[in-house]
Design a protein around this motif. Structure first.
Motif: not given
Length: 387
Positions: A197-203, A270-277, A284-288, A348-349
């Motif tokens: 979780x530290x890695x994903x939230x940090x990224x 931008x792109x990364x956050x758009x696709x992350x949503x 069901x991929x965690x946001x980070x 990630x499925x």
């Protein structure tokens, strides 16, 4: 970028190791009853919440644990919490305390706004793009935000991201009135966060800092914050993952996350956050994790149109490196590899038959800020390459 801009930030920020001990004093300036949104039962199991509740009681504040959330908030979560607040006649003299990761703070912000804005039947009526277009017109209940993960930066933003399961989208409720009145960041609270979780939230924080810097709507103050945040986060995210008790690493990541929130709130993403949503909704991929996966892709997609700002970042946040866009891209790729970030969507499925949904779900405020404007066929082709 022009010099015609506005800048919005929390009016009072308290940052420091052990500063959670000031919670009672800070909360007393906002009200006498605190409705608490908790983001993790770990904070109960390890005694952190008991200590914080005692601090509130000693300050003469009645604390009610109103909600516990362990996933990204949905419409029903907000509506239930709003009903709880209204059932307690929450109003003048009350506050909402969001304690946890982005989910808890977003839920707290949305419910605090809806508790005083009664001209809608549900939070859905206020969500961008899916509701009735209702706006926040009355000041929310005062919000005290205490982040514990060092990632999302939502403690410093004017929106809350809410999932709408029946529409298969994530959308924001947004207003300058929703910026928390007090932000209390104690990096020591993040010590118990697991390495993954530290890695994903940090990224997530790193992605927010980079995307806000190169965003189509980038502004000078957010860009300055992004530079400082990246000088903290890029060299310290590994240390926070390897040794969660490292005070320097945890302080750096918590500070970088706070700066990333102020940067994105005043520029965009931008792109990364758009696709992350979309990845969160359809896979069901965690946001980070989704942001971490999409950041290298976003840099590759935007390299030509954002070469200058990417080179500027390389020159300022990667000392000793060649000042080029490719230097920053290579650094991010190496960092993701070291943190074991998956490189393929299939890992990630994600299935091929979901690509059209991902394209549709990627459209929104975040994608609107992307330096390179992509058509739906172009976006689908990029995602297909990532499968």
């Amino acid at each position: 970028m022009t010099l015609d801009y506005e800048f919005l930030a929390p009016p009072y920020i308290v940052f420091g190791w052990g500063k959670r001990r000031e919670l009672g004093t800070l909360a007393r300036a906002l009200g006498r009853r605190a409705f608490v949104v908790l983001g993790s039962r770990t904070l109960q199991r390890n005694g952190t919440w008991d200590a914080l509740a005692a601090s509130l009681r000693e300050a003469g504040i009645e604390a009610t644990l109103a909600s516990i959330i362990a996933r990204e908030p949905e419409v029903d979560d907000v509506d239930r919490l709003v009903a709880t607040l209204r059932g307690h006649n929450a109003g003048a003299g009350d506050l909402v305390l969001g304690l946890g990761g982005g989910a808890a703070i977003d839920l707290a912000k949305a419910a605090a706004a809806l508790a005083t804005n009664r001209h809608g039947e549900s939070v859905r009526d206020f969500l961008e793009g899916v509701g009735k277009g209702l706006q926040i017109t009355e000041p929310p209940l005062p919000i005290l935000a205490m982040p514990t993960t060092g990632g999302t930066g939502t403690e410093a933003t004017k929106n809350a991201v809410i999932s709408v399961p029946d529409a298969m989208v994530k959308k924001s409720i947004r207003s300058p009135l929703m910026v928390p009145r007090v932000v209390l960041v104690d990096p020591e609270l993040s010590v118990s966060v697991p390495p993954e979780t530290t890695a994903w939230t940090g990224m997530d924080a790193i992605t927010q800092l980079i995307e806000s810097y190169i965003c189509r709507f980038a502004k000078p103050i957010p860009q300055a914050l992004a530079i400082h945040g990246l000088t903290l986060a890029l060299p310290n995210v590994r240390g926070a993952v390897r040794d969660g008790t490292s005070r320097p690493a945890r302080e750096a990541m918590a500070h970088a996350a706070l700066l990333s929130g102020m940067a994105l709130a005043n520029s965009g993403l931008g792109f990364a956050h758009g696709v992350a949503a979309a990845l969160g909704v359809f896979a069901n991929v965690p946001h980070g994790l989704a942001c971490a996966m999409m950041l290298p892709v976003a840099l590759r997609v935007n390299r030509e149109v954002a070469e200058r700002p990417l080179a500027e970042l390389a020159r300022t946040v990667l000392p000793g490196s060649r000042p080029s866009a490719d230097a920053l891209i290579d650094h991010v790729n190496a960092l993701c590899a070291e943190l074991s970030v998956p490189t393929r969507l299939s890992q990630v499925g994600v299935r091929p038959d979901q690509l059209d949904d991902l394209v549709r779900g990627s459209r929104g405020n975040s994608m609107n800020g992307n330096p390179r404007q992509l058509s739906d066929p172009e976006l689908r082709a990029v995602l297909e390459e990532c499968l």
